[in-house]
Every structure is written in structure tokens, then in C-alpha cells.
Motif scaffolding. Structure first.
Motif, PDB file in Angstrom:
ATOM      1  N   THR A   1      -1.260  -8.510   4.521  1.00  0.00           N
ATOM      2  CA  THR A   1      -0.323  -7.419   4.279  1.00  0.00           C
ATOM      3  C   THR A   1       0.862  -7.929   3.468  1.00  0.00           C
ATOM      4  O   THR A   1       1.559  -8.855   3.891  1.00  0.00           O
ATOM      5  N   VAL A   2       1.095  -7.352   2.317  1.00  0.00           N
ATOM      6  CA  VAL A   2       2.226  -7.718   1.467  1.00  0.00           C
ATOM      7  C   VAL A   2       3.320  -6.679   1.673  1.00  0.00           C
ATOM      8  O   VAL A   2       3.140  -5.497   1.372  1.00  0.00           O
ATOM      9  N   TRP A   3       4.456  -7.114   2.207  1.00  0.00           N
ATOM     10  CA  TRP A   3       5.568  -6.208   2.464  1.00  0.00           C
ATOM     11  C   TRP A   3       6.427  -6.069   1.220  1.00  0.00           C
ATOM     12  O   TRP A   3       6.573  -7.009   0.436  1.00  0.00           O
ATOM     13  N   MET A   4       7.012  -4.915   1.051  1.00  0.00           N
ATOM     14  CA  MET A   4       7.813  -4.675  -0.143  1.00  0.00           C
ATOM     15  C   MET A   4       9.018  -5.610  -0.233  1.00  0.00           C
ATOM     16  O   MET A   4       9.517  -5.874  -1.328  1.00  0.00           O
ATOM     17  N   LEU A   5       9.472  -6.110   0.900  1.00  0.00           N
ATOM     18  CA  LEU A   5      10.648  -6.979   0.900  1.00  0.00           C
ATOM     19  C   LEU A   5      10.282  -8.459   1.005  1.00  0.00           C
ATOM     20  O   LEU A   5      11.164  -9.307   1.164  1.00  0.00           O
ATOM     21  N   ASP A   6       9.010  -8.774   0.910  1.00  0.00           N
ATOM     22  CA  ASP A   6       8.602 -10.188   0.893  1.00  0.00           C
ATOM     23  C   ASP A   6       9.218 -10.890  -0.312  1.00  0.00           C
ATOM     24  O   ASP A   6       9.305 -10.324  -1.406  1.00  0.00           O
ATOM     25  N   GLU A   7       9.641 -12.149  -0.097  1.00  0.00           N
ATOM     26  CA  GLU A   7      10.119 -12.956  -1.210  1.00  0.00           C
ATOM     27  C   GLU A   7       8.951 -13.297  -2.141  1.00  0.00           C
ATOM     28  O   GLU A   7       7.782 -13.267  -1.742  1.00  0.00           O
ATOM     29  N   SER A   8       9.275 -13.648  -3.370  1.00  0.00           N
ATOM     30  CA  SER A   8       8.241 -13.883  -4.385  1.00  0.00           C
ATOM     31  C   SER A   8       7.267 -14.978  -3.978  1.00  0.00           C
ATOM     32  O   SER A   8       6.047 -14.841  -4.148  1.00  0.00           O
ATOM     33  N   ASP A   9       7.780 -16.087  -3.429  1.00  0.00           N
ATOM     34  CA  ASP A   9       6.877 -17.178  -3.059  1.00  0.00           C
ATOM     35  C   ASP A   9       5.947 -16.774  -1.927  1.00  0.00           C
ATOM     36  O   ASP A   9       4.790 -17.203  -1.868  1.00  0.00           O
TER      37      ASP A   9
ATOM     38  N   ALA B   1       2.162   5.823  -2.594  1.00  0.00           N
ATOM     39  CA  ALA B   1       3.086   6.944  -2.441  1.00  0.00           C
ATOM     40  C   ALA B   1       4.403   6.746  -3.179  1.00  0.00           C
ATOM     41  O   ALA B   1       4.776   7.558  -4.019  1.00  0.00           O
ATOM     42  N   ILE B   2       5.111   5.668  -2.883  1.00  0.00           N
ATOM     43  CA  ILE B   2       6.500   5.552  -3.340  1.00  0.00           C
ATOM     44  C   ILE B   2       6.606   5.552  -4.856  1.00  0.00           C
ATOM     45  O   ILE B   2       7.498   6.182  -5.430  1.00  0.00           O
ATOM     46  N   ARG B   3       5.694   4.863  -5.540  1.00  0.00           N
ATOM     47  CA  ARG B   3       5.792   4.834  -7.008  1.00  0.00           C
ATOM     48  C   ARG B   3       5.578   6.223  -7.602  1.00  0.00           C
ATOM     49  O   ARG B   3       6.083   6.537  -8.693  1.00  0.00           O
ATOM     50  N   HIS B   4       4.833   7.084  -6.884  1.00  0.00           N
ATOM     51  CA  HIS B   4       4.630   8.444  -7.377  1.00  0.00           C
ATOM     52  C   HIS B   4       5.898   9.290  -7.220  1.00  0.00           C
ATOM     53  O   HIS B   4       6.097  10.249  -7.972  1.00  0.00           O
TER      54      HIS B   4
ATOM     55  N   GLY C   1       0.815  -1.208   0.000  1.00  0.00           N
ATOM     56  CA  GLY C   1       0.000   0.000   0.000  1.00  0.00           C
ATOM     57  C   GLY C   1       0.847   1.255   0.000  1.00  0.00           C
ATOM     58  O   GLY C   1       0.516   2.240  -0.673  1.00  0.00           O
ATOM     59  N   ASN C   2       1.960   1.259   0.768  1.00  0.00           N
ATOM     60  CA  ASN C   2       2.871   2.400   0.751  1.00  0.00           C
ATOM     61  C   ASN C   2       3.478   2.592  -0.630  1.00  0.00           C
ATOM     62  O   ASN C   2       3.629   3.715  -1.103  1.00  0.00           O
TER      63      ASN C   2
ATOM     64  N   GLY D   1      -6.781   5.098  -7.873  1.00  0.00           N
ATOM     65  CA  GLY D   1      -6.340   3.705  -7.876  1.00  0.00           C
ATOM     66  C   GLY D   1      -5.135   3.465  -7.013  1.00  0.00           C
ATOM     67  O   GLY D   1      -4.443   2.475  -7.194  1.00  0.00           O
ATOM     68  N   GLY D   2      -4.854   4.354  -6.060  1.00  0.00           N
ATOM     69  CA  GLY D   2      -3.689   4.186  -5.216  1.00  0.00           C
ATOM     70  C   GLY D   2      -4.011   3.670  -3.830  1.00  0.00           C
ATOM     71  O   GLY D   2      -3.161   3.715  -2.950  1.00  0.00           O
ATOM     72  N   ARG D   3      -5.228   3.188  -3.629  1.00  0.00           N
ATOM     73  CA  ARG D   3      -5.656   2.753  -2.300  1.00  0.00           C
ATOM     74  C   ARG D   3      -5.676   1.221  -2.281  1.00  0.00           C
ATOM     75  O   ARG D   3      -6.533   0.589  -2.895  1.00  0.00           O
ATOM     76  N   VAL D   4      -4.719   0.631  -1.593  1.00  0.00           N
ATOM     77  CA  VAL D   4      -4.590  -0.822  -1.559  1.00  0.00           C
ATOM     78  C   VAL D   4      -5.250  -1.362  -0.294  1.00  0.00           C
ATOM     79  O   VAL D   4      -4.993  -0.880   0.812  1.00  0.00           O
TER      80      VAL D   4
END
Length: 340
Positions: free
Chosen positions: A208-216, A21-24, A16-17, A185-188
Motif C-alpha cells: 500500500t502506497v500512502w499519499m503522504l509516504d516520503e519518496s524513498d 478518485a482524487i485526481r478526477h 488507489g484513492n 485505468g483508475g483501479r490500483v
């Protein structure tokens, strides 16, 4: 156009972050001259552990760089590295701010609810520090979401009041910024409860999906995402919040339209659809995660980038402060006079 944004170094960053926000930060650096700062002074209102704050500041900077913020195109710095300019401007703006304005700030009301006299003065006055953050860099535009509109309105009011008090008619000593509205469309939403936003503190672990979560790990979380009892992939946030959330995420990471994605998955099963979204999100986040770890493994280079950007930020903020000092009647400091 000069754009300014700040991000607090508090907690790990989730999807969500990134989406909200960050991609913007990455896309906005192409719109003009971008100044981005890590708001470590604001983070002090939460009284964080000192070691944690230092580490989180570096991690947040690494995350922005890994996501695509380019230090050759954007000035990425730590707020406290330009502390004297920010804090002196804050004091001047506090002297033109009014108690009624700060009493009406909804975030202060939320954070102080039930705390009585024990609430931090910093929580009460930090909107004025936010105003100083913005005017210090003559920002034309400030990206805002729904929860920040009131804060930007305070920035505008304080800048206009200062100009009216200390400037000649029509003189803009402090630039009055305009809002830069993010795309829809920025509200996750939380994958386990799609009726509420994904959250650092109040979200579910599986949702909650963290930005540093591994792909699996990312794919696994999407496989268990809550949808509904139907079997139709259709965008309808009111009636189908879970499916709509997944469609928005797939739209953002793939660049394909919602309508195109609806048509592609119209006759499939929810299970296959959720896997497709999870794999697309995982593929999008993998290079960001890998670049982040590279940056954190070379902290000397990370600190060099932040130091160089701080020099540029200080140059701009010092010029603003010099204008303010002259207008309000403060004697110019000898060291500043010597360099002019």
C-alpha cells in the motif's frame, strides 16, 4: 454542467484513492461548475472517535486542495456545515423511498452481514442522504465507479418519483443526474498482491502506497512489488497483473501511452522497471505531499476556505430546499420567508 462529488474523511488516503478518485476532482473542475464535499455526516455511520473525525475532515480537505482542487473554481465544503438543508431533504426523500429499494442496496447487505439487529439504522438509510446530497445542488453529473452505480440509480429513481408526485407534467423540481464515467485505468492494485485492489483496511503494509509516504519509502515499496516469473514488460492484466498494474501507474503519472512504455522497457530487467515506476510515482506525489503539509500548518486559512465555500453551497442548497418545501405543502419557515 454542474458536477457533484463527496468523499468520506475516513482513514489516510492511498495511491488507489488518488488515482481512482482524487485526481478526477482536479480534472472535473474544468468540465463545469464543481461542488465537492467532505462527507462527515456519512462518516458517523462508523461511529468514529470525535477528535479523529474532526482531524480527518481537515486532513481530507487539505489533501484535495494539495492535489489541485482550486477553491476559486470549485466549491469545496464540509457536509455538516450545510446540515439543515441536507438532512431536511433527506427526510422528504425518505418519505418517497421504499423499503424494497433500500433492502436491495448491496453495500448495506455487505456491511450488515452477520450483524443482525445490531446494524446501525444510519447504514441502512445513508443512500437516501446520498440522494439528498446530489439533488440539493441540482447536479447534472455525478462521477461514479462500478461500486456506486446502484446508488446513483437510487438517486435518479427518488428524484423522478418526487417530480411525478409533486410536479406538473414534465416539471423537473429535482434535477435527475446523469453518471459521469471515469476513464479506464483508475483501479490500483496492491503491490504485493496484484489480484486485489489497494485498500485502506485490508491491504498489505508493503503493498500500500500512502499519499503522504516520503519518496524513498515509495521507491522502496515499488522495488519489492510482485511481478511474475517472466522478464517481459507487457500489458496483460489477466496473465501479468503485477506488471500491468505498474504499467498503468506509470502511464497515469507520466502521461505517456502504455505502448510507448512497453517499448521503452521491453529489453530491460524487472528491477530497473520497478525502480523507474517508483521514482515516477514519487516525483508525482512530492508536490502534493509538500503542499498538504503547508495547508495543515495554516489551519486558520484552511478553515477560512471551507467556511467561504459553505456559504456558497448553502445558498444553492437552500434554494432547492425552498422549492421542495413549497411543493410538499410545508409552511415556509419565518426566517426563510423574511429573506425571500
Amino acid at each position: 454542467m454542474r458536477i457533484l462529488s463527496g468523499i468520506q474523511p475516513t482513514g489516510d488516503k492511498h495511491l488507489g484513492n488518488y488515482i481512482g478518485a482524487i485526481r478526477h476532482y482536479v480534472s472535473n473542475q474544468d468540465l463545469g461548475e464543481a461542488f465537492y464535499f467532505i462527507a462527515d455526516l456519512h462518516a458517523l455511520t462508523l461511529l468514529p472517535d470525535p477528535a479523529d473525525l474532526r482531524e480527518s475532515t481537515l486532513k481530507t480537505a487539505a489533501m484535495l486542495l494539495a492535489a489541485g482542487v482550486d477553491p476559486e473554481r470549485a466549491t469545496l465544503f464540509v457536509q455538516s456545515h450545510v446540515a439543515s438543508e441536507h438532512t431536511q431533504l433527506t427526510w422528504v426523500l425518505q418519505c418517497v423511498a421504499r423499503m424494497g429499494e433500500l433492502n436491495r442496496m448491496t453495500q448495506f447487505k455487505d456491511k450488515s452481514d452477520g450483524k443482525g439487529d445490531s446494524v446501525s439504522v444510519g447504514i441502512y438509510t445513508y443512500p437516501v442522504l446520498q440522494a439528498a446530497d446530489v439533488v440539493a445542488y441540482d447536479a447534472d453529473s455525478v462521477p461514479v465507479g462500478a461500486d456506486q452505480k446502484q446508488h446513483l440509480e437510487l438517486v435518479r429513481n427518488l428524484a423522478q418519483r418526487f417530480n411525478n408526485r409533486y410536479g406538473a407534467e414534465g416539471e423537473e423540481i429535482l434535477k435527475v443526474p446523469e453518471p459521469l464515467i471515469a476513464e479506464v485505468g483508475g483501479r490500483v492494485m496492491d503491490l504485493q498482491d496484484p489480484t486485489r485492489k489497494m485498500s485502506t483496511s485490508n491491504g498489505s503494509e508493503k503493498g500500500t502506497v500512502w499519499m503522504l509516504d516520503e519518496s524513498d519509502t515509495i521507491v522502496k515499496k515499488f522495488k519489492s512489488a510482485v511481478t511474475d516469473s517472466e522478464a517481459e514488460v507487457r500489458y496483460d492484466p489477466a496473465q501479468k497483473p503485477g506488471v500491468s498494474n505498474l504499467l498503468e501507474l506509470l502511464h497515469i503519472v507520466s502521461g505517456r501511452s502504455i505502448a510507448e512504455l512497453e517499448a521503452e522497457h521491453d529489453h530491460g530487467r524487472y528491477g530497473d522497471f520497478k525502480v523507474a515506476v517508483g521514482e515516477a510515482v514519487a516525483a508525482h506525489m512530492t508536490p502534493i505531499r509538500e503542499r498538504y503539509h503547508e495547508l495543515m500548518d495554516d489551519r486558520a486559512e484552511l478553515e477560512r476556505i471551507l467556511g467561504s465555500s459553505a456559504d456558497r453551497a448553502r445558498e444553492v442548497a437552500s434554494a432547492t430546499l425552498a422549492r421542495v418545501v413549497a411543493k410538499v405543502g410545508l409552511l415556509e419557515a419565518p426566517e426563510r420567508a423574511a429573506t425571500n
